[in-house]
Design an enzyme around this catalytic site. Sequence first.
Site, PDB file in Angstrom:
ATOM      1  N   SER A  31      41.337  94.346  28.335  1.00 16.97           N
ATOM      2  CA  SER A  31      40.080  93.581  28.495  1.00 16.97           C
ATOM      3  C   SER A  31      40.224  92.552  29.623  1.00 16.97           C
ATOM      4  O   SER A  31      39.851  91.380  29.451  1.00 16.97           O
ATOM      5  CB  SER A  31      39.659  92.896  27.190  1.00 16.97           C
ATOM      6  OG  SER A  31      39.535  93.824  26.135  1.00 16.97           O
ATOM      7  N   PRO A  32      40.749  92.957  30.785  1.00 18.35           N
ATOM      8  CA  PRO A  32      40.993  91.970  31.849  1.00 18.35           C
ATOM      9  C   PRO A  32      39.701  91.426  32.450  1.00 18.35           C
ATOM     10  O   PRO A  32      39.718  90.398  33.123  1.00 18.35           O
ATOM     11  CB  PRO A  32      41.782  92.774  32.892  1.00 18.35           C
ATOM     12  CG  PRO A  32      41.340  94.189  32.686  1.00 18.35           C
ATOM     13  CD  PRO A  32      41.118  94.320  31.197  1.00 18.35           C
ATOM     14  N   LEU A  33      38.588  92.142  32.172  1.00 17.21           N
ATOM     15  CA  LEU A  33      37.286  91.653  32.652  1.00 17.21           C
ATOM     16  C   LEU A  33      36.487  91.030  31.502  1.00 17.21           C
ATOM     17  O   LEU A  33      35.267  90.885  31.602  1.00 17.21           O
ATOM     18  CB  LEU A  33      36.486  92.821  33.259  1.00 17.21           C
ATOM     19  CG  LEU A  33      37.115  93.440  34.507  1.00 17.21           C
ATOM     20  CD1 LEU A  33      36.402  94.724  34.904  1.00 17.21           C
ATOM     21  CD2 LEU A  33      37.074  92.431  35.662  1.00 17.21           C
ATOM     22  N   TYR A  64      41.309 105.971  19.817  1.00 13.88           N
ATOM     23  CA  TYR A  64      40.101 105.918  20.654  1.00 13.88           C
ATOM     24  C   TYR A  64      39.280 107.200  20.491  1.00 13.88           C
ATOM     25  O   TYR A  64      39.721 108.293  20.878  1.00 13.88           O
ATOM     26  CB  TYR A  64      40.437 105.725  22.141  1.00 13.88           C
ATOM     27  CG  TYR A  64      41.116 104.406  22.473  1.00 13.88           C
ATOM     28  CD1 TYR A  64      41.071 103.310  21.597  1.00 13.88           C
ATOM     29  CD2 TYR A  64      41.806 104.237  23.670  1.00 13.88           C
ATOM     30  CE1 TYR A  64      41.694 102.114  21.899  1.00 13.88           C
ATOM     31  CE2 TYR A  64      42.433 103.037  23.980  1.00 13.88           C
ATOM     32  CZ  TYR A  64      42.375 101.986  23.083  1.00 13.88           C
ATOM     33  OH  TYR A  64      42.998 100.797  23.392  1.00 13.88           O
ATOM     34  N   GLN A  79      35.691  92.422  28.826  1.00 11.85           N
ATOM     35  CA  GLN A  79      34.755  93.497  28.479  1.00 11.85           C
ATOM     36  C   GLN A  79      33.484  93.443  29.341  1.00 11.85           C
ATOM     37  O   GLN A  79      32.412  93.820  28.898  1.00 11.85           O
ATOM     38  CB  GLN A  79      34.448  93.481  26.985  1.00 11.85           C
ATOM     39  CG  GLN A  79      35.711  93.774  26.169  1.00 11.85           C
ATOM     40  CD  GLN A  79      35.481  94.145  24.726  1.00 11.85           C
ATOM     41  OE1 GLN A  79      34.518  93.695  24.131  1.00 11.85           O
ATOM     42  NE2 GLN A  79      36.372  94.947  24.163  1.00 11.85           N
ATOM     43  N   GLY A  80      33.625  92.982  30.558  1.00  9.50           N
ATOM     44  CA  GLY A  80      32.498  92.997  31.509  1.00  9.50           C
ATOM     45  C   GLY A  80      31.890  91.628  31.726  1.00  9.50           C
ATOM     46  O   GLY A  80      31.170  91.405  32.706  1.00  9.50           O
ATOM     47  N   LEU A  81      32.216  90.667  30.849  1.00  7.98           N
ATOM     48  CA  LEU A  81      31.646  89.319  30.986  1.00  7.98           C
ATOM     49  C   LEU A  81      31.989  88.707  32.344  1.00  7.98           C
ATOM     50  O   LEU A  81      31.162  88.055  32.974  1.00  7.98           O
ATOM     51  CB  LEU A  81      32.161  88.424  29.859  1.00  7.98           C
ATOM     52  CG  LEU A  81      31.650  86.990  29.932  1.00  7.98           C
ATOM     53  CD1 LEU A  81      30.971  86.601  28.637  1.00  7.98           C
ATOM     54  CD2 LEU A  81      32.739  85.985  30.224  1.00  7.98           C
ATOM     55  N   LEU A  82      33.212  88.960  32.822  1.00  7.76           N
ATOM     56  CA  LEU A  82      33.662  88.314  34.062  1.00  7.76           C
ATOM     57  C   LEU A  82      33.080  88.950  35.319  1.00  7.76           C
ATOM     58  O   LEU A  82      33.353  88.497  36.429  1.00  7.76           O
ATOM     59  CB  LEU A  82      35.201  88.289  34.103  1.00  7.76           C
ATOM     60  CG  LEU A  82      35.823  87.381  33.026  1.00  7.76           C
ATOM     61  CD1 LEU A  82      37.314  87.657  32.860  1.00  7.76           C
ATOM     62  CD2 LEU A  82      35.584  85.907  33.361  1.00  7.76           C
TER      63      LEU A  82
END
Length: 324
Positions: free
Chosen positions: A199-201, A60, A203-206
Amino acid sequence: MRYLDVDTGTVKISKIGLGTWQFGAREWGYSQQYAEQDSQLIVARAIELGVTLFDTAEIYGFGRSERILGRAISGHRDAVFLATKILPVLPVAPVVEQRAVASASRLGVTRLDLYQVHQPNPAVRDGTIMRGMRSLQRVGLVTEVGVSNYSLSRWQAAEAALGGPVLSNQVRFSLVAPGPGRDLVPFAERSGRVVIAYSPLGQGLLSGGYHRSNRPANRVRALNPLFLPDNLERAEELIGVLRQVAAAHSATPAQIALAWVIRSPAVVAIPGASSLAQLESNVAAADIELADDEWRALSDAAQRFSPVGGPSVLPRLLRARLAR
Ligand SMILES: NC(=O)c1ccc[n+]([C@@H]2O[C@H](COP(=O)([O-])OP(=O)(O)OC[C@H]3O[C@@H](n4cnc5c(N)ncnc54)[C@H](OP(=O)(O)O)[C@@H]3O)[C@@H](O)[C@H]2O)c1
């Protein structure tokens, strides 16, 4: 905050952790102020709120994320369950040992609580890398060994190669990537292992904040097919269900998405955060308990979501990127 019921011998693992790919990685497109100052405030507040699990990787920002995180946790080492990853390009024991030392040095610590293999090496099995992991455990530089992006059979093979538990498998797991719920999560539940949801969201989509006419601009998401206009449209039904459940809990769609993913006692999530407010909101999701019918409605909506994907989306990704 809630914690995992798994004895790691060091610090207990929080159900909501913090992913730090965003720290210093240009592909996320966040500001210099974010890398230098906001990141420090986000980590400090996370610790204050009981977050213990912090995830980074040597790749990273080519070490910048580890350095930024190391600076932020200095003085709080005993309150942190520190996880980093090795990219197994040359997975032989001496290289593994040398890379662990380099990561620990960038993080400013003498112990890595969890050292994860970032992804399975397609050409080399895990015997040699696990030999390195074993000697790192023996000298106390690494406490727990983990893997990432492993199938169930490869996770089990890695355990056989290590000759002991490979505590966790860090995988993409969310309402837009529900696959691990089928095999990895049941395995973790019955064998005292852990699935770390990245990526539990989505990457922000949710969060429900993105749609056809408001797509995120950075490189990570420009290359993620989920953010193609067609897929944002296809996700609307799922976001609608999230909004309904969120309304019943006076919560946000992002919080409900996290509550869904960490419902199993064997799963923790490591959402990234672009602001202090997001971090606080994500931490609060640890306390949301979904009713069975809510969990089922969300799971059903996740199954119905069928994004366009595969090689056929590559020209579209290119067109979408050029159209900016
Ligand atoms: N092992 C692996 O191969 C692998 C792969 C990917 C990630 N990871 C790890 O997993 C972590 C998290 O995954 P990720 O960053 O890919 O995806 P993510 O956590 O699903 O998404 C993070 C992004 O969502 C938005 N967000 C976060 N909290 C929000 C909230 N409360 N409300 C609205 N939006 C919110 C932010 O972006 P905006 O504000 O810009 O929209 C943030 O940068 C990474 O930091 C990394 O540590 C591991």
